[in-house]
Scaffold this motif. Structure first.
Motif, PDB file in Angstrom:
ATOM      1  N   PRO A 170       0.796  -1.227   0.000  1.00 58.83           N
ATOM      2  CA  PRO A 170       0.000   0.000   0.000  1.00 58.83           C
ATOM      3  C   PRO A 170       0.830   1.280   0.000  1.00 58.83           C
ATOM      4  CG  PRO A 170      -0.907  -1.576   1.567  1.00 58.83           C
ATOM      5  CD  PRO A 170       0.424  -2.106   1.127  1.00 58.83           C
ATOM      6  N   SER A 171       2.045   1.217   0.544  1.00 57.10           N
ATOM      7  CA  SER A 171       2.886   2.407   0.554  1.00 57.10           C
ATOM      8  C   SER A 171       3.433   2.716  -0.833  1.00 57.10           C
ATOM      9  CB  SER A 171       4.044   2.236   1.544  1.00 57.10           C
ATOM     10  OG  SER A 171       4.932   1.215   1.130  1.00 57.10           O
ATOM     11  N   LEU A 172       3.544   1.711  -1.685  1.00 57.58           N
ATOM     12  CA  LEU A 172       4.010   1.915  -3.047  1.00 57.58           C
ATOM     13  C   LEU A 172       2.865   2.295  -3.978  1.00 57.58           C
ATOM     14  CD1 LEU A 172       6.517  -1.074  -3.403  1.00 57.58           C
ATOM     15  CD2 LEU A 172       7.065   1.340  -3.048  1.00 57.58           C
ATOM     16  N   ASN A 173       1.730   1.589  -3.869  1.00 54.91           N
ATOM     17  CA  ASN A 173       0.614   1.888  -4.786  1.00 54.91           C
ATOM     18  C   ASN A 173      -0.194   3.107  -4.364  1.00 54.91           C
ATOM     19  OD1 ASN A 173      -1.555   0.948  -2.962  1.00 54.91           O
ATOM     20  ND2 ASN A 173      -0.892  -1.140  -3.487  1.00 54.91           N
ATOM     21  N   GLY A 174       0.104   3.655  -3.193  1.00 54.16           N
ATOM     22  CA  GLY A 174      -0.512   4.903  -2.773  1.00 54.16           C
ATOM     23  C   GLY A 174      -1.769   4.772  -1.948  1.00 54.16           C
ATOM     24  N   SER A 175      -2.298   3.578  -1.812  1.00 50.47           N
ATOM     25  CA  SER A 175      -3.555   3.419  -1.076  1.00 50.47           C
ATOM     26  C   SER A 175      -3.388   3.719   0.403  1.00 50.47           C
ATOM     27  CB  SER A 175      -4.114   2.009  -1.271  1.00 50.47           C
ATOM     28  OG  SER A 175      -3.205   1.014  -0.827  1.00 50.47           O
ATOM     29  N   ALA A 176      -2.159   3.596   0.933  1.00 49.83           N
ATOM     30  CA  ALA A 176      -1.920   3.871   2.348  1.00 49.83           C
ATOM     31  C   ALA A 176      -2.074   5.347   2.682  1.00 49.83           C
ATOM     32  CB  ALA A 176      -0.522   3.393   2.743  1.00 49.83           C
ATOM     33  N   ARG A 177      -1.986   6.200   1.668  1.00 48.27           N
ATOM     34  CA  ARG A 177      -2.049   7.647   1.902  1.00 48.27           C
ATOM     35  C   ARG A 177      -3.438   8.220   1.668  1.00 48.27           C
ATOM     36  NH1 ARG A 177       2.678   6.674  -0.803  1.00 48.27           N
ATOM     37  NH2 ARG A 177       1.862   7.354  -2.814  1.00 48.27           N
ATOM     38  N   HIS A 178      -4.420   7.353   1.484  1.00 46.69           N
ATOM     39  CA  HIS A 178      -5.778   7.815   1.202  1.00 46.69           C
ATOM     40  C   HIS A 178      -6.764   7.167   2.176  1.00 46.69           C
ATOM     41  CE1 HIS A 178      -5.008   9.989  -2.616  1.00 46.69           C
ATOM     42  NE2 HIS A 178      -3.954   9.206  -2.635  1.00 46.69           N
ATOM     43  N   PRO A 179      -7.884   7.830   2.433  1.00 51.11           N
ATOM     44  CA  PRO A 179      -8.888   7.278   3.356  1.00 51.11           C
ATOM     45  C   PRO A 179      -9.664   6.127   2.713  1.00 51.11           C
ATOM     46  CG  PRO A 179      -9.680   9.339   2.436  1.00 51.11           C
ATOM     47  CD  PRO A 179      -8.263   9.180   1.948  1.00 51.11           C
ATOM     48  N   MET A 180      -9.002   5.004   2.616  1.00 53.72           N
ATOM     49  CA  MET A 180      -9.599   3.845   1.964  1.00 53.72           C
ATOM     50  C   MET A 180      -8.963   2.595   2.541  1.00 53.72           C
ATOM     51  SD  MET A 180      -7.532   4.023  -1.676  1.00 53.72           S
ATOM     52  CE  MET A 180      -8.259   2.504  -2.277  1.00 53.72           C
ATOM     53  N   GLN A 181      -9.544   1.458   2.224  1.00 53.27           N
ATOM     54  CA  GLN A 181      -8.951   0.189   2.621  1.00 53.27           C
ATOM     55  C   GLN A 181      -7.635   0.005   1.864  1.00 53.27           C
ATOM     56  OE1 GLN A 181     -10.145  -2.002   4.895  1.00 53.27           O
ATOM     57  NE2 GLN A 181      -8.431  -3.395   4.613  1.00 53.27           N
ATOM     58  N   PRO A 182      -6.518  -0.184   2.565  1.00 55.90           N
ATOM     59  CA  PRO A 182      -5.244  -0.370   1.860  1.00 55.90           C
ATOM     60  C   PRO A 182      -5.311  -1.542   0.888  1.00 55.90           C
ATOM     61  CG  PRO A 182      -4.872   0.008   4.186  1.00 55.90           C
ATOM     62  CD  PRO A 182      -6.353  -0.191   4.026  1.00 55.90           C
ATOM     63  N   ILE A 183      -4.688  -1.366  -0.253  1.00 51.54           N
ATOM     64  CA  ILE A 183      -4.683  -2.410  -1.282  1.00 51.54           C
ATOM     65  C   ILE A 183      -3.389  -3.197  -1.175  1.00 51.54           C
ATOM     66  CG2 ILE A 183      -4.707  -2.893  -3.754  1.00 51.54           C
ATOM     67  CD1 ILE A 183      -6.301  -0.277  -4.100  1.00 51.54           C
ATOM     68  N   ALA A 184      -3.504  -4.474  -0.847  1.00 47.79           N
ATOM     69  CA  ALA A 184      -2.346  -5.357  -0.744  1.00 47.79           C
ATOM     70  C   ALA A 184      -2.763  -6.715  -1.298  1.00 47.79           C
ATOM     71  CB  ALA A 184      -1.872  -5.479   0.700  1.00 47.79           C
ATOM     72  N   LEU A 214       4.368  12.019  -7.574  1.00 48.64           N
ATOM     73  CA  LEU A 214       4.166  10.818  -6.775  1.00 48.64           C
ATOM     74  C   LEU A 214       5.436   9.963  -6.800  1.00 48.64           C
ATOM     75  CD1 LEU A 214       0.590   9.946  -8.065  1.00 48.64           C
ATOM     76  CD2 LEU A 214       1.193  11.147  -5.947  1.00 48.64           C
ATOM     77  N   LEU A 215       5.448   8.896  -6.019  1.00 46.46           N
ATOM     78  CA  LEU A 215       6.613   8.032  -5.900  1.00 46.46           C
ATOM     79  C   LEU A 215       7.105   7.573  -7.274  1.00 46.46           C
ATOM     80  CD1 LEU A 215       8.477   6.396  -3.956  1.00 46.46           C
ATOM     81  CD2 LEU A 215       6.815   4.532  -4.175  1.00 46.46           C
ATOM     82  N   GLY A 216       8.385   7.820  -7.556  1.00 45.84           N
ATOM     83  CA  GLY A 216       8.974   7.367  -8.806  1.00 45.84           C
ATOM     84  C   GLY A 216       8.642   8.217 -10.011  1.00 45.84           C
ATOM     85  N   GLY A 217       7.918   9.307  -9.811  1.00 43.21           N
ATOM     86  CA  GLY A 217       7.561  10.168 -10.924  1.00 43.21           C
ATOM     87  C   GLY A 217       8.707  11.087 -11.317  1.00 43.21           C
TER      88      GLY A 217
END
Length: 207
Positions: free
Chosen positions: A88-102, A162-165
């Protein structure tokens, strides 16, 4: 061969269904609302063969596991983002108010440009990093169409904060890989309306 655009999730990320006369189907960027997407695909009588990802930001991968598990089909992603589906820290879901995607790892990793054949579909893989390090675009010469992910938009380009941009990398990707396609090529972006290579070459203010 035809395609259907389906905006999904709070960011209205474009999922695309690419299908032939026999209703065999490639799912490109299933970003969210897996249950609803599966229901639509089944209502249309489509038969998914694979999931192809332009990149692994959270808004493009939210329904990957639902779709993959429902039809037991493989997922394709560039190797530069092979860990992103899991983290989730790589795909960005950890930084949003949502269920982390893993989720689980992809089944196939794109390592270089070239031809990708899945069932009756033949796509040219174009490496178009800049928005993210593993961004790719899928070009289908037969229908004069490119799925550009978040690299090139109608009147815009992908964000690079964003990360890697990297802005310079993205501009180079667009000029060297996308704007070299025939003018009449239809561009199907990750967000917003479709456009053409000619329109973006002549009027995109970022280019």
């Amino acid at each position: 061969m035809k395609w259907k655009q389906i905006p999904l999730g709070p960011l209205q990320t474009n999922c695309y269904l690419l299908f032939d006369e026999e209703k065999q189907c490639i799912v490109i960027d299933p970003g969210a609302n897996g249950e609803g997407l599966i229901e639509y695909i089944e209502q249309e009588g489509l038969k998914p063969l694979a999931i192809c990802l332009t990149h692994a930001h959270f808004d493009h991968i939210g329904a990957v596991e639902d779709v993959r598990n429902h039809w037991n089909i493989p997922v394709y992603i560039h190797e530069n983002e092979k860990e992103w589906l899991l983290d989730p820290s790589l795909n960005g879901s950890a930084r949003h108010p949502m269920q982390p995607i893993a989720g689980k790892p992809a089944d196939h990793f794109i390592q270089e440009e070239g031809t990708l054949s899945i069932g009756p579909f033949t796509m040219q893989i174009l490496e178009t990093p800049g928005h993210s390090p593993g961004s790719v675009s899928y070009y289908l010469k037969d229908i004069e169409t490119v799925f550009s992910g978040d690299a090139l938009f109608n009147g815009g380009i992908g964000r690079t904060d964003l990360l890697g941009g990297d802005h310079a990398t993205l501009i180079d990707s667009i000029h060297s890989k996308l704007l070299t396609l025939p003018d009449h090529t239809i561009v199907l972006p990750g967000h917003g309306l479709s456009t053409t290579i000619e329109d973006e070459r002549t009027s995109n203010p970022y280019l």
